[in-house]
Write a protein that holds these residues in place. Sequence first.
Motif, PDB file in Angstrom:
ATOM      1  N   ASN A   1      15.996 -25.231  21.708  1.00  0.00           N
ATOM      2  CA  ASN A   1      15.716 -25.162  20.268  1.00  0.00           C
ATOM      3  C   ASN A   1      14.578 -26.098  19.880  1.00  0.00           C
ATOM      4  OD1 ASN A   1      17.756 -23.331  19.971  1.00  0.00           O
ATOM      5  ND2 ASN A   1      19.241 -24.791  19.177  1.00  0.00           N
ATOM      6  N   ASN A   2      14.472 -27.238  20.555  1.00  0.00           N
ATOM      7  CA  ASN A   2      13.422 -28.203  20.231  1.00  0.00           C
ATOM      8  C   ASN A   2      12.053 -27.740  20.698  1.00  0.00           C
ATOM      9  OD1 ASN A   2      15.147 -29.919  18.942  1.00  0.00           O
ATOM     10  ND2 ASN A   2      15.531 -31.181  20.745  1.00  0.00           N
ATOM     11  N   LYS A   3      11.999 -26.734  21.561  1.00  0.00           N
ATOM     12  CA  LYS A   3      10.717 -26.198  22.007  1.00  0.00           C
ATOM     13  C   LYS A   3      10.060 -25.346  20.931  1.00  0.00           C
ATOM     14  CE  LYS A   3      11.582 -26.066  26.964  1.00  0.00           C
ATOM     15  NZ  LYS A   3      11.783 -25.201  28.118  1.00  0.00           N
ATOM     16  N   MET A   4      10.849 -24.971  19.938  1.00  0.00           N
ATOM     17  CA  MET A   4      10.289 -24.167  18.850  1.00  0.00           C
ATOM     18  C   MET A   4       9.243 -24.995  18.112  1.00  0.00           C
ATOM     19  SD  MET A   4      13.797 -22.404  17.537  1.00  0.00           S
ATOM     20  CE  MET A   4      13.064 -21.844  16.042  1.00  0.00           C
ATOM     21  N   ALA A   5       8.261 -24.343  17.588  1.00  0.00           N
ATOM     22  CA  ALA A   5       7.138 -25.031  16.952  1.00  0.00           C
ATOM     23  C   ALA A   5       7.567 -25.752  15.677  1.00  0.00           C
ATOM     24  CB  ALA A   5       6.036 -24.034  16.627  1.00  0.00           C
ATOM     25  N   MET A   6       6.986 -26.925  15.485  1.00  0.00           N
ATOM     26  CA  MET A   6       7.124 -27.645  14.221  1.00  0.00           C
ATOM     27  C   MET A   6       6.078 -27.048  13.289  1.00  0.00           C
ATOM     28  SD  MET A   6       9.503 -29.953  14.327  1.00  0.00           S
ATOM     29  CE  MET A   6       9.061 -30.850  12.869  1.00  0.00           C
ATOM     30  N   VAL A   7       6.499 -26.635  12.093  1.00  0.00           N
ATOM     31  CA  VAL A   7       5.584 -25.997  11.149  1.00  0.00           C
ATOM     32  C   VAL A   7       5.374 -26.933   9.971  1.00  0.00           C
ATOM     33  CG1 VAL A   7       5.204 -24.000   9.670  1.00  0.00           C
ATOM     34  CG2 VAL A   7       6.377 -23.716  11.851  1.00  0.00           C
ATOM     35  N   TYR A   8       4.113 -27.209   9.683  1.00  0.00           N
ATOM     36  CA  TYR A   8       3.748 -28.060   8.554  1.00  0.00           C
ATOM     37  C   TYR A   8       3.015 -27.212   7.527  1.00  0.00           C
ATOM     38  CZ  TYR A   8       4.729 -31.820  11.851  1.00  0.00           C
ATOM     39  OH  TYR A   8       5.324 -32.650  12.760  1.00  0.00           O
ATOM     40  N   GLU A   9       3.357 -27.405   6.264  1.00  0.00           N
ATOM     41  CA  GLU A   9       2.698 -26.670   5.195  1.00  0.00           C
ATOM     42  C   GLU A   9       1.664 -27.571   4.533  1.00  0.00           C
ATOM     43  OE1 GLU A   9       5.730 -25.220   2.532  1.00  0.00           O
ATOM     44  OE2 GLU A   9       6.037 -23.454   3.777  1.00  0.00           O
ATOM     45  N   VAL A  10       0.454 -27.039   4.377  1.00  0.00           N
ATOM     46  CA  VAL A  10      -0.638 -27.768   3.740  1.00  0.00           C
ATOM     47  C   VAL A  10      -1.347 -26.845   2.753  1.00  0.00           C
ATOM     48  CG1 VAL A  10      -1.028 -29.381   5.651  1.00  0.00           C
ATOM     49  CG2 VAL A  10      -2.206 -27.193   5.646  1.00  0.00           C
ATOM     50  N   SER A  11      -2.202 -27.414   1.924  1.00  0.00           N
ATOM     51  CA  SER A  11      -2.947 -26.605   0.966  1.00  0.00           C
ATOM     52  C   SER A  11      -3.981 -25.747   1.695  1.00  0.00           C
ATOM     53  CB  SER A  11      -3.640 -27.500  -0.058  1.00  0.00           C
ATOM     54  OG  SER A  11      -4.651 -28.250   0.573  1.00  0.00           O
ATOM     55  N   GLN A  12      -4.495 -24.755   1.008  1.00  0.00           N
ATOM     56  CA  GLN A  12      -5.502 -23.863   1.596  1.00  0.00           C
ATOM     57  C   GLN A  12      -6.738 -24.647   2.010  1.00  0.00           C
ATOM     58  OE1 GLN A  12      -5.299 -20.239   2.002  1.00  0.00           O
ATOM     59  NE2 GLN A  12      -6.951 -20.797   3.381  1.00  0.00           N
ATOM     60  N   SER A  13      -7.177 -25.593   1.180  1.00  0.00           N
ATOM     61  CA  SER A  13      -8.389 -26.353   1.512  1.00  0.00           C
ATOM     62  C   SER A  13      -8.183 -27.217   2.752  1.00  0.00           C
ATOM     63  CB  SER A  13      -8.825 -27.214   0.323  1.00  0.00           C
ATOM     64  OG  SER A  13      -7.816 -28.137  -0.021  1.00  0.00           O
ATOM     65  N   VAL A  14      -7.012 -27.842   2.898  1.00  0.00           N
ATOM     66  CA  VAL A  14      -6.729 -28.646   4.089  1.00  0.00           C
ATOM     67  C   VAL A  14      -6.664 -27.746   5.319  1.00  0.00           C
ATOM     68  CG1 VAL A  14      -4.966 -30.064   5.227  1.00  0.00           C
ATOM     69  CG2 VAL A  14      -5.588 -30.521   2.855  1.00  0.00           C
ATOM     70  N   PHE A  15      -6.003 -26.597   5.187  1.00  0.00           N
ATOM     71  CA  PHE A  15      -5.899 -25.659   6.300  1.00  0.00           C
ATOM     72  C   PHE A  15      -7.288 -25.202   6.758  1.00  0.00           C
ATOM     73  CE2 PHE A  15      -5.362 -21.401   8.136  1.00  0.00           C
ATOM     74  CZ  PHE A  15      -4.415 -21.678   9.113  1.00  0.00           C
ATOM     75  N   ASP A  16      -8.152 -24.848   5.802  1.00  0.00           N
ATOM     76  CA  ASP A  16      -9.511 -24.401   6.140  1.00  0.00           C
ATOM     77  C   ASP A  16     -10.296 -25.491   6.851  1.00  0.00           C
ATOM     78  OD1 ASP A  16      -8.910 -21.974   4.972  1.00  0.00           O
ATOM     79  OD2 ASP A  16      -9.971 -22.419   3.094  1.00  0.00           O
ATOM     80  N   LYS A  17     -10.159 -26.727   6.387  1.00  0.00           N
ATOM     81  CA  LYS A  17     -10.879 -27.846   7.009  1.00  0.00           C
ATOM     82  C   LYS A  17     -10.355 -28.091   8.430  1.00  0.00           C
ATOM     83  CE  LYS A  17     -13.494 -31.681   6.280  1.00  0.00           C
ATOM     84  NZ  LYS A  17     -14.433 -32.116   5.300  1.00  0.00           N
ATOM     85  N   LEU A  18      -9.043 -27.995   8.634  1.00  0.00           N
ATOM     86  CA  LEU A  18      -8.490 -28.152   9.977  1.00  0.00           C
ATOM     87  C   LEU A  18      -9.011 -27.064  10.918  1.00  0.00           C
ATOM     88  CD1 LEU A  18      -4.779 -29.168   9.274  1.00  0.00           C
ATOM     89  CD2 LEU A  18      -6.566 -30.584  10.291  1.00  0.00           C
ATOM     90  N   GLN A  19      -9.128 -25.842  10.407  1.00  0.00           N
ATOM     91  CA  GLN A  19      -9.657 -24.751  11.230  1.00  0.00           C
ATOM     92  C   GLN A  19     -11.109 -25.035  11.612  1.00  0.00           C
ATOM     93  OE1 GLN A  19      -7.569 -22.487  12.473  1.00  0.00           O
ATOM     94  NE2 GLN A  19      -6.127 -23.698  11.301  1.00  0.00           N
ATOM     95  N   MET A  20     -11.877 -25.601  10.683  1.00  0.00           N
ATOM     96  CA  MET A  20     -13.272 -25.927  10.957  1.00  0.00           C
ATOM     97  C   MET A  20     -13.370 -27.024  12.031  1.00  0.00           C
ATOM     98  SD  MET A  20     -16.230 -27.904   8.920  1.00  0.00           S
ATOM     99  CE  MET A  20     -15.134 -29.248   8.994  1.00  0.00           C
ATOM    100  N   ILE A  21     -12.514 -28.055  11.911  1.00  0.00           N
ATOM    101  CA  ILE A  21     -12.516 -29.131  12.905  1.00  0.00           C
ATOM    102  C   ILE A  21     -12.096 -28.580  14.260  1.00  0.00           C
ATOM    103  CG2 ILE A  21     -11.442 -31.321  13.575  1.00  0.00           C
ATOM    104  CD1 ILE A  21     -11.097 -31.898  10.538  1.00  0.00           C
ATOM    105  N   LYS A  22     -11.078 -27.723  14.261  1.00  0.00           N
ATOM    106  CA  LYS A  22     -10.565 -27.137  15.504  1.00  0.00           C
ATOM    107  C   LYS A  22     -11.638 -26.298  16.198  1.00  0.00           C
ATOM    108  CE  LYS A  22      -6.287 -24.986  17.044  1.00  0.00           C
ATOM    109  NZ  LYS A  22      -5.047 -24.364  16.627  1.00  0.00           N
ATOM    110  N   ALA A  23     -12.467 -25.608  15.425  1.00  0.00           N
ATOM    111  CA  ALA A  23     -13.538 -24.784  16.002  1.00  0.00           C
ATOM    112  C   ALA A  23     -14.634 -25.655  16.609  1.00  0.00           C
ATOM    113  CB  ALA A  23     -14.121 -23.868  14.937  1.00  0.00           C
ATOM    114  N   HIS A  24     -14.817 -26.853  16.085  1.00  0.00           N
ATOM    115  CA  HIS A  24     -15.785 -27.870  16.526  1.00  0.00           C
ATOM    116  C   HIS A  24     -17.101 -27.275  17.038  1.00  0.00           C
ATOM    117  CE1 HIS A  24     -14.656 -27.529  20.871  1.00  0.00           C
ATOM    118  NE2 HIS A  24     -13.429 -27.391  20.414  1.00  0.00           N
ATOM    119  N   GLU A  25     -17.687 -26.423  16.200  1.00  0.00           N
ATOM    120  CA  GLU A  25     -18.949 -25.779  16.584  1.00  0.00           C
ATOM    121  C   GLU A  25     -20.076 -26.806  16.645  1.00  0.00           C
ATOM    122  OE1 GLU A  25     -19.638 -22.486  13.997  1.00  0.00           O
ATOM    123  OE2 GLU A  25     -17.678 -21.625  14.432  1.00  0.00           O
TER     124      GLU A  25
END
Length: 198
Positions: free
Chosen positions: A78-102
């Motif tokens: 059960n602990n292997k299941m993903a931890m899900v965090y909720e954030v605002s749309q702007s924070v989510f978009d910025k995290l996606q941009m950092i993750k892409a690290h173009e």
Amino acid sequence: MAKTLVHITTFEQWKSVLDVWFKQGYKWRSGEQEYAESRFERGGKFLYLGDYIAYGTANYDSEHFIEYSEFMAQQKENNKMAMVYEVSQSVFDKLQMIKAHEGTSLIGAISAHAPFIKFIEVGNKAILRYLADDPAIEFKVKEQLYRLWRIDDDGDAVYMHFIYGTPDWTMNKYVAFTASLEEIKKWNNPAWSLEKVD
């Protein structure tokens, strides 16, 4: 609720099972969250979880039970299941941009956005694991909430809230009625205006 029955043989096993259930918010029938070593010493070899925690010295009803090792294996799974965090749309978009690290390395992108990462209230470890593609960490966009507001006769902004189920107004936007767009539209009328909750 389905009852869980765990067979234990040592006090360490007793404590481990109780730790799991206490963490999930369960208590003994008395409302306590304690190890109750005396109950184990009186022969408590079975721990029950229904609406509350109970124990027994034997499985008198011949109910299906699981051994301690099987219970702990289930918890590990059960602990292997993903931890899900909720954030605002702007924070989510910025995290996606950092993750892409173009145009830079992931470390470079993280370093360049360190103040932003510290600002997010989730915790730096979870964010760094997410950016490094850890499948156990997930981020999703928090549902946008809205509130209703209007300008009163004195020119002040007031917000809709409820007192004992009756719509009323308040000047404190932090105690205003907030809901999804679908729900908030049920309460809207020409006197009120819609506002996104930050």
